[in-house]
Scaffold this motif. Sequence first.
Motif, PDB file in Angstrom:
ATOM      1  N   LEU A  44      76.781   5.383 -18.531  1.00 34.90           N
ATOM      2  CA  LEU A  44      77.700   6.041 -19.463  1.00 34.90           C
ATOM      3  C   LEU A  44      78.971   6.477 -18.739  1.00 34.90           C
ATOM      4  O   LEU A  44      80.074   6.351 -19.264  1.00 34.90           O
ATOM      5  N   ALA A  45      78.831   6.991 -17.510  1.00 34.36           N
ATOM      6  CA  ALA A  45      80.002   7.388 -16.731  1.00 34.36           C
ATOM      7  C   ALA A  45      80.896   6.179 -16.447  1.00 34.36           C
ATOM      8  O   ALA A  45      82.131   6.284 -16.486  1.00 34.36           O
ATOM      9  N   PHE A  77      81.084   3.458 -18.331  1.00 31.49           N
ATOM     10  CA  PHE A  77      81.694   3.134 -19.625  1.00 31.49           C
ATOM     11  C   PHE A  77      82.892   4.050 -19.899  1.00 31.49           C
ATOM     12  O   PHE A  77      83.956   3.602 -20.323  1.00 31.49           O
ATOM     13  N   ARG A  78      82.726   5.334 -19.640  1.00 33.40           N
ATOM     14  CA  ARG A  78      83.816   6.293 -19.889  1.00 33.40           C
ATOM     15  C   ARG A  78      85.005   6.030 -18.974  1.00 33.40           C
ATOM     16  O   ARG A  78      86.166   6.159 -19.390  1.00 33.40           O
ATOM     17  N   LEU A 130      73.743   2.684 -22.760  1.00 29.92           N
ATOM     18  CA  LEU A 130      74.639   3.834 -22.596  1.00 29.92           C
ATOM     19  C   LEU A 130      73.869   5.141 -22.447  1.00 29.92           C
ATOM     20  O   LEU A 130      74.456   6.165 -22.095  1.00 29.92           O
ATOM     21  N   MET A 166      86.830   3.156 -20.309  1.00 32.34           N
ATOM     22  CA  MET A 166      87.552   3.575 -21.508  1.00 32.34           C
ATOM     23  C   MET A 166      88.865   4.262 -21.123  1.00 32.34           C
ATOM     24  O   MET A 166      89.907   4.027 -21.740  1.00 32.34           O
ATOM     25  N   ARG A 167      88.823   5.112 -20.101  1.00 31.25           N
ATOM     26  CA  ARG A 167      90.051   5.786 -19.667  1.00 31.25           C
ATOM     27  C   ARG A 167      91.071   4.792 -19.142  1.00 31.25           C
ATOM     28  O   ARG A 167      92.275   5.001 -19.270  1.00 31.25           O
ATOM     29  N   GLU A 205      87.835  12.557 -14.101  1.00 36.74           N
ATOM     30  CA  GLU A 205      87.630  13.271 -15.363  1.00 36.74           C
ATOM     31  C   GLU A 205      88.689  14.364 -15.488  1.00 36.74           C
ATOM     32  O   GLU A 205      88.779  15.258 -14.655  1.00 36.74           O
TER      33      GLU A 205
END
Length: 281
Positions: free
Chosen positions: A18-19, A21-22, A12, A25-26, A206
């Motif tokens: 990481l992007a 993963f995010r 991560l 998550m969203r 985002e």
Amino acid sequence: METMIPSRLSTLGHPQRLALFRLLMRRYPDEVPAGELADALGLKASTLSAYLSALLQVGLVTQAREGTSLRYSLDMEQVRQTLDYLVLDCCRGRPDLCAPLTLTPQTGTPAMTDRKYNVLFICSGNSARSIFAESLLRKQAGDRFNAFSAGTRPGSLLNPFAVAVLREKGHDISALRAKDISEFSGPNAPKFDFVFTVCNQAANEECPAWEGQPVTGHWGLADPVKVDGNDALKALAFQEAYGALKHRIDLFTALNLDSLSRLALQSKIDDIGQQTYEDLP
């Protein structure tokens, strides 16, 4: 599990992983096609595959095949275990500092209070789906909810087929207009209790970090604007989108918010968003 923590943190630590993963998550609990992930992040298929492989290897992501498509979702149990381990390990001897961060689905959080809630629906254009949701909630439960909608890339006009459906269903359209999401992120904007995305494109982007940590959900629907064919086929697509959202709004307004913890409420909202057209009456 503890031996996986360094590998997970290292994985991560890469900005694009990481992007990814995010983004997952969203979209949780959706299983998102690889092609959609690549498009949303602007990645080549080979690059995305390498990032997904890294997340799979450390157990943070699951993979499922649907026909010829590979779909990906977060392994939320592993994500929770990782976060719990980090927080508990760092907070040894100071549980008073970390307790709010280590809540599990079993412990829950206090139930929502009995008041009027602010709800925001987001899609890309704010010309049809989010406008439908705003209008439906206002009409069905305007005494309990203040309904708003916005777009990440709104046009200047509402879609005429959407307007026709709303008129046919008896909605007041006099105050409806396409709005940019920035209108709801300033200091004078309403403080939202719920924020829902109703299209995949908006969910993949985002959005602002909403003040007060509202309950969020993704109720993605196919875009009726993109339907090809004659006016009858296009009108049918808008009617179906309206019907699907009406069913979801019905389920949402039927929830007893006073009796549900935040975690239980989040689970209910996720379940509503996972319904397919085949599940709808």
